[in-house]
Design an enzyme around this catalytic site. Structure first.
Site, PDB file in Angstrom:
ATOM      1  CE  LYS A   1      30.755 -19.470  -9.047  1.00  0.00           C
ATOM      2  NZ  LYS A   1      30.219 -18.210  -8.495  1.00  0.00           N
TER       3      LYS A   1
ATOM      4  CB  SER B   1      32.317 -23.845  -6.345  1.00  0.00           C
ATOM      5  OG  SER B   1      32.150 -25.246  -6.297  1.00  0.00           O
ATOM      6  CB  SER B   2      35.058 -27.263  -2.986  1.00  0.00           C
ATOM      7  OG  SER B   2      33.877 -27.991  -3.263  1.00  0.00           O
ATOM      8  CB  CYS B   3      33.794 -27.805  -8.468  1.00  0.00           C
ATOM      9  SG  CYS B   3      33.208 -26.285  -9.204  1.00  0.00           S
TER      10      CYS B   3
ATOM     11  CE1 TYR C   1      28.923 -22.491 -10.730  1.00  0.00           C
ATOM     12  CE2 TYR C   1      30.340 -24.011  -9.528  1.00  0.00           C
ATOM     13  CZ  TYR C   1      29.461 -22.951  -9.526  1.00  0.00           C
ATOM     14  OH  TYR C   1      29.111 -22.347  -8.344  1.00  0.00           O
TER      15      TYR C   1
ATOM     16  CG  HIS D   1      24.843 -29.811  -6.126  1.00  0.00           C
ATOM     17  ND1 HIS D   1      24.401 -28.505  -6.107  1.00  0.00           N
ATOM     18  CD2 HIS D   1      25.963 -29.806  -6.904  1.00  0.00           C
ATOM     19  CE1 HIS D   1      25.213 -27.748  -6.824  1.00  0.00           C
ATOM     20  NE2 HIS D   1      26.165 -28.518  -7.325  1.00  0.00           N
TER      21      HIS D   1
ATOM     22  NE  ARG E   1      31.806 -34.988  -4.348  1.00  0.00           N
ATOM     23  CZ  ARG E   1      32.635 -35.821  -4.976  1.00  0.00           C
ATOM     24  NH1 ARG E   1      33.573 -36.456  -4.284  1.00  0.00           N
ATOM     25  NH2 ARG E   1      32.519 -36.040  -6.269  1.00  0.00           N
TER      26      ARG E   1
ATOM     27  CB  VAL F   1      24.646 -19.200  -1.007  1.00  0.00           C
ATOM     28  CG1 VAL F   1      25.665 -18.320  -0.299  1.00  0.00           C
ATOM     29  CG2 VAL F   1      25.160 -20.633  -1.092  1.00  0.00           C
TER      30      VAL F   1
END
Length: 309
Positions: free
Chosen positions: A137, A104-106, A133, A176, A206, A12
């Protein structure tokens, strides 16, 4: 305008630097881990007191796939907390005008209603395979909001979906799903193997966003958005892991079969972001999945050590 991109060597961060280089009127600041350890509060404070960036984009994080998260939850929690805390505290302590925190979407609950709206945060239990994680976040999001609430600072938070592209981690042990598949199919093709074994059942869904598209979306938010609430950055469409595997297999040119190891975890059943907010601001991704996987594979062949087999 001095803009510090923390984590500029990551997928990123490097995409952000490339996007910023196309814009006039800004000085891009970067530091490698050897030059500035972001987990070292004293070193970070000293650097900020000297450089005093006007804006900060926090793309620095310890990241990894299901296996890496399961093996190192302490490091995933502590390293990410330290980096984001040090960056935000030092940035606002030295006059930073705007801070973009990348989450993050997690961070969303494992069984959140799909597509996942921004207000789903903290509405249910997290996915256990990467909760360390995710918790780090979530703390970063709350810290950004706290700086806005208590001190009136301009801190915004963006939540990207699953990413891929140039600069990705292609190590199948720590990557990933998508980059790991690229490596596995490529190595199987080189060795003439007849099948590739992939984790899980292939049934989870996903969405995947090409990292260059993400960079453009983040810069748009940096320029145009100044709200307290988080903003999802995604495609708005998803596919099964099985469908993804077939796409990667085709792009790599592997002619064998795929065997799914259902004894391994699937992770979250589905993770599709509601991107109504950012699409309403005028941003949408440009790179299709088929094109993006081809571009990612081309970069892998030219740059990734794993391409040698």
């Amino acid at each position: 305008m001095k803009i510090f991109v923390a984590g500029h060597r990551g997928m990123v961060g490097s995409a952000l630097v490339r996007a910023l280089e196309k814009k006039a009127g800004c000085q891009i600041l970067t530091r490698t881990r050897a030059e500035l350890d972001l987990t070292d509060a004293g070193a970070v404070a000293k650097w900020f007191s000297t450089e005093k960036p006007d804006q900060v984009i926090d793309a620095a994080a310890r990241v990894g796939g299901i296996l890496e998260n399961a093996k190192r939850p302490v490091e995933f929690l502590l390293d990410n907390l330290r980096m984001q805390n040090n960056l935000m505290e030092s940035a606002f302590g030295t006059g930073c005008k705007k801070f973009l925190f990348l989450g993050s979407s997690c961070i969303y609950p494992k069984h959140a209603e799909q597509p996942i709206r921004e207000d789903s945060l903290l509405s249910g239990p997290l996915e256990a395979t990467n909760d360390a994680y995710a918790l780090a976040k979530i703390a970063g999001v709350r810290l950004a909001q706290a700086y806005r609430d208590e001190y009136g600072k301009s801190a915004i938070s963006a939540m990207p979906t699953n990413l891929y592209g140039p600069g990705d981690n292609f190590d199948p042990e720590s990557s990933h799903a998508l980059p790991g598949m690229i490596t596995k199919f490529h190595r199987a093709k080189l060795k003439g193997e007849k099948e590739v074994v992939l984790w899980g059942t292939g049934s989870p869904r996903r969405e995947w966003l090409y990292v260059e598209d993400l960079a453009e979306g983040l810069l748009m938010l940096l320029e145009q958005y100044d709200g307290r609430e988080i903003v999802n950055v995604g495609v708005g469409e998803d596919s099964t892991i099985s469908e993804l595997a077939e796409n990667v297999k085709r792009a790599v040119g592997f002619g064998g079969k795929i065997r799914w190891d259902a004894s391994k975890p699937d992770g979250t059943p589905r993770k599709l972001l509601d991107v109504t907010k950012i699409h309403g601001m005028g941003w949408k991704p440009k790179v299709s999945m088929e094109e993006g996987i081809g571009l990612a594979y081309d970069w892998f062949l030219k740059n990734a050590p794993e391409a040698k087999g």
